[in-house]
Design an enzyme around this catalytic site. Structure first.
Site, PDB file in Angstrom:
ATOM      1  CB  CYS A   1     -12.250  16.542   8.370  1.00 13.44           C
ATOM      2  SG  CYS A   1     -13.204  15.796   9.861  1.00 13.44           S
TER       3      CYS A   1
ATOM      4  CB  CYS B   1      -1.138   0.211   1.157  1.00 12.71           C
ATOM      5  SG  CYS B   1      -1.828   1.532   1.427  1.00 12.71           S
TER       6      CYS B   1
END
Length: 454
Positions: A410, A161
């Site tokens: 966020c 990843c």
């Protein structure tokens, strides 16, 4: 009648991206969402589904590519749900994220004149995550591990990843290849059987310390010594190996019981000069390099001279609070999660701060009581979850009227909504600075600076 029908094949021009990275094309004003398409492109699509006011289409062929299109380097990008925009160059991602924030501030907040600055991005926007939560499972008897596919709990099996640490890759692959040999069964979510549910890997960027958390269905874990030995051989830098027990039939990762199997109970990291102890379940920003940028921006907007009292609502484990405590006269933090407040108190003591106060409870209840007790604030800092500020907290701000509010967000949509409420109550938004905390994804954080109108 809708201008397109299911199974139509069309040539369309892509105008925009959605918040989850799908291209948007319009046919006679009717939006089509196209996964994998980028703004500025002319693409052939196959219409999959049409609803009353929008539809979905599959990308068939790119006739005219965006100058920002790149080949996604991840081998499972097309199926994994972890990243949405690896096929968009980093320059293109910065353009998209600035537009995402500006559009929300303009359309939702009705604040077209507020400056939204270019995004503060990363020089190297890969391998930035200091925390990986890796689900384990089986596929036709084969152990798989990786990340969930888009909108599902099927695992996109991978050995690598590119946004997590190399150590997390090593642990993920090493465990995946060794589970059957050790007699450890991966968890099967649908059948609620098996032992190993998730492996969580945390790394302190400044210290290099690594914690590995094995999330198991049962506390009794006969192979735990073998697992500890394997992990230590895979990554010699590991400082803590922990077991978390989650026996519930749920997609929540952690259970309530945590046991240290080897090494320390916590690992340590630093943001700037501030030290933090991080336990298995501590909330801690996953991109520490950009956290320093984000908190530095919040500190700049707070304009502290050393004489101010600051309230930090949604303070978590005290990350922003302690950043502010270096410059403020006094900082008071409130957070609804009691364990986070205990972490905040411990971190304040770790750094030798005596000018802080932390209390567990809902901010909208604790802050008014503080004001009644004479604990008032010159600056209020808020860093809420994605749903934005609690409505009662916004009303508390408007009632108590601190002269300056710094809002760390966020979610651009809820930021814009809350800015509108604060504006209507007498505050003026001075500017907004987006910060890229999550490269290769569509998520973007932003810091807004508000002043109480004279």
């Amino acid at each position: 009648m809708k201008p397109v029908q299911k199974n139509d094949r069309l040539l369309v021009h892509v105008e925009d991206l959605t918040h989850d990275g799908a291209g948007v094309a319009k046919v006679d004003g009717y939006p089509l969402f196209i996964q994998g398409a980028l703004p500025g492109e002319d693409v052939q699509v196959h219409v999959l589904k049409t609803l009353k006011s929008y539809g979905f289409a599959k990308l068939i062929q790119i006739e005219q590519a965006s100058p920002f299109r790149v080949t996604a380097p991840c081998p499972v990008f097309d199926t994994c749900g972890g990243c949405q925009v690896q096929h968009l160059s980093y320059e293109g991602q910065m353009t998209f994220k600035q537009k995402l924030v500006r559009d929300a501030i303009t359309r939702i907040g009705k604040l077209p004149d507020v400056p939204v600055h270019p995004v503060k991005g990363m020089e190297h926007p890969w391998r930035y995550r200091n925390k990986s939560q890796i689900p384990f499972g089986t596929d036709n008897g084969r152990v798989v591990a990786g990340f969930y596919q888009t909108r599902s709990h099927n695992i996109a099996d991978t050995d690598i990843c590119l946004i997590q640490t190399p150590e997390a890759d090593t642990i993920m692959t090493g465990l995946k290849n060794s589970l059957h040999g050790m007699g450890i069964e991966p968890y099967e979510e649908e059948k609620h059987r098996g032992m190993l549910r998730h492996v969580v890997v945390r790394k302190g960027r400044a210290t290099g310390e690594i914690m590995v958390v094995l999330v198991t269905k049962k506390k009794k874990f006969p192979q735990r010594d073998q697992a500890v030995e394997l992990i230590r051989s895979l990554v010699p830098e590991v400082a803590s190996i922990v077991q978390n027990v989650n026996g519930e039939k749920t997609n929540v990762i952690f259970g309530n019981e945590t046991l240290t199997l080897w090494g320390k109970d916590v690992i340590e990291d630093r943001i700037g000069d501030v030290r933090f102890e991080i336990s298995a379940r501590s909330f801690y920003q996953v991109n520490p390099e950009q956290t320093e940028v984000l908190y530095g921006q919040a500190l700049e907007y707070a304009q502290l001279t050393g004489d101010e009292t600051v309230i930090d609502a949604y303070c978590g484990i005290g990350t922003i609070s302690l950043f502010l405590a270096e410059r403020a006269k006094f900082v008071m933090g409130v957070e609804i999660v009691p364990q986070a407040i205990e972490d905040a108190k411990r971190n304040a003591a770790l750094n030798g701060f005596s000018n802080t106060l932390f209390e567990a409870g809902p901010a909208e209840q604790v802050i008014p009581r503080w004001y009644k007790e004479g604990k008032t604030a010159d600056v209020l800092m808020v860093d809420p979850p994605r749903k934005g500020c609690d409505e009662q907290l916004l009303q508390t701000i408007l009632k108590q009227r601190p002269k300056r509010v710094v809002y760390v967000s966020c979610n651009p949509a809820t930021l814009a909504r809350d800015l509108r409420i604060l504006e209507d109550g007498g505050y003026r938004t001075q500017e907004v600075q987006p910060v890229d905390m999550f490269p290769q994804s569509t998520h973007c954080e932003a810091v807004a600076w508000l002043e109480l109108a004279e």
